[in-house]
Every structure is written in C-alpha cells, then in structure tokens.
Design an enzyme around this catalytic site. Sequence first.
Site, PDB file in Angstrom:
ATOM      1  CE1 TYR A 210      -3.095  -3.007   0.255  1.00 22.47           C
ATOM      2  CE2 TYR A 210      -3.207  -2.766   2.709  1.00 22.47           C
ATOM      3  CZ  TYR A 210      -3.384  -3.478   1.508  1.00 22.47           C
ATOM      4  OH  TYR A 210      -4.330  -4.404   1.603  1.00 22.47           O
TER       5      TYR A 210
ATOM      6  CG  HIS B 299      -0.668  -8.766   0.136  1.00 23.52           C
ATOM      7  ND1 HIS B 299       0.058  -7.536   0.106  1.00 23.52           N
ATOM      8  CD2 HIS B 299      -2.023  -8.535  -0.180  1.00 23.52           C
ATOM      9  CE1 HIS B 299      -1.186  -6.625  -0.265  1.00 23.52           C
ATOM     10  NE2 HIS B 299      -2.405  -7.486  -0.407  1.00 23.52           N
TER      11      HIS B 299
END
Length: 329
Positions: free
Chosen positions: A65, A149
């Site tokens: 992010y 992830h």
Amino acid sequence: MSDNPPLSVSARRPLGRSAVTVTALSLGTAPLGNLFAAVPDEHAADVVDAAFDVGIGYFDTAPHYGVGLAEERLGRALARRDRGSFTLSTKVGRLLRPLRDGERTDAEGFVDTPPRAREWDFSAAAIRSCLEASLDRLGMDRIDIALLHDPDEHEREVYEVGYATLAQLREEGVVGAIGAGMNQSAMLTRFVRDFDLDVVLCAGRYSLLDQSALADLLPECERRGTSVVIGGVYNSGLLANPKPGATFDYAPADAAALKRAQAMAELCDGFGVPLKAAAVQFPLRQPVVASVLVGCRNEAEVRENAAAFEQPIPEELWTALAACGLLAG
C-alpha cells in the site's frame, strides 16, 4: 418488523484458535497509501484517531500500500496509543527496495508514493525480512497477524516454503496469528484445507453482489475452525452508491450489476435501511466471519461506516432480499 440486536463496532472476536482478537469492524489502510488519490498526512492521522473514537481496534496494512507509505503513516498515528489497545496485521510476499538509477515506481493504483520498488518473494528469508522492514516502518516491536499477500501466481512457493515460514514464526511467538489475504476464494480455500491457518482475508467475494465464497471458502473455514475477515463489502463502490458510472470490482459496473444493486437499494429503502448499512453488515450473518474491513480516506468516511455498521436492520429485510432472488444465501 423485528430488529436484530444492533452490531457493535468494538465487539471483539477471536481468530481461529489463536489468542488474537479483532473488532467486528476494522480499518483497511490502502487509502492511507494514496490509493487512487493523495491523502494529506494530517488526514491520515485523523482517520486513525476517528477509528479509535468509534471503537475500531483492528488495523490492517501492507508494504504494497503506497510502497510502504501506509505502514509509515499508520505507525505514526498509532505511536501515541497503548500497544495493547489495538490489533495489527500486515502482509508478506512483496519486498520493498530503493529505486535504481533511472527506475520508476510501478504505481499499481497508488499516487505520490516514496521512491521504492516492489519485488515478489515468498522465500523464508524474504518473509522474515519483509516483517522486519514492516516493523521498522511501523515503529512497532511486534505485529499480531501476518498474512501471505496475493500469492495468485506463487501458489507453489506457498506450498514449498511460504506457509511453513509463517507457521515457524507463529511457533516462535514472533506473530500471534497467520493466514493469507486475496481477492479470490478458490486458492484461499485450498490453503485453509491444507494448512493450519488462523484467519483468511477475502476481499470482494462475499458481499451482497458476489457471494461466491459461500460455495467454497466459508464452509471450509467453518470445518477447519479458521476465521474470516471480509473486505471489499462495497465491491469498490457500487454498493455504496449504485448510480451510473459506479465501479464494480474496480471496473465500470455493467448494466446487470447496476440494475441488481439499484433493486437492492430500493428494497432496503422500503425498510428504512441505507444500502450501505446492509452491505457492511451482511458478511457478519455468517458466524465464521470475525470482522468486516473497510478502507477510509478521511474522518467522515470512518464515522459514516461505523454508523452504517450499527444501524438496526430488521430480519424481514434479509428475508425479502432472499425472496426476491437478490441473495444467494
């Protein structure tokens, strides 16, 4: 009409058989990494402060992010808080490094990010390095939950070494719970079946518009005692405001999806319930779901989501949605 007891943002639930707990509503921090639009530093701090104000005590982040920006901002905002007052998850699989001469950051939807690059790596050394780097950016001495992830193209590496490394870190007490976070349910279902996971984070696959996880992931998690955190409950916008031009899973919604969402909104309106409230509460009708994760880019969005989460909803609304063929289950 009979109302169910309203949900509480701050209600805590355990993840699997671990000692880690999460609040029923949780904060995702992709917007704090400048997803699609820049967020000023002070607004990022306001988002976290507002989350505490409304009772949110679980925060999810990732190196991906904003190539570390979300972790840095979250860490600064949490620095003033008692470490025992919140649960924190981050993710592994993408290492960050400084840009080389002449290299540019691959934005991947994020803007105004630090000069870093991402590199996929699910090796044992990389997973440990990834967590250590996250701790540095967060300014923390521990992370409660570590998630693999988006290993969509790296399933073999997860089976060969990725899961085993996370399991070892859990055994060593470096993290309290382990799992995986993805935008699909099929691979997560295989991981739950084959590994001892505490939690999976599934985005966009169990919502009012897409209940595909009900066919595979949720039953397997129930069978294995693995908790589920659901993200993407608005399917990137359509369920927040079903108007022409709204997005569904980050692409313009087609006519069929728009019509379905508008039919849901009209039915909800007849019961005095905003569509957004139905969308954010729907996943927790499944007992295996421990938390609903929402991303917010300003204080107002935090408070709006919390109010929607605690909006009383009559059981008759869910019955009506199912009777009209608008819910799969």
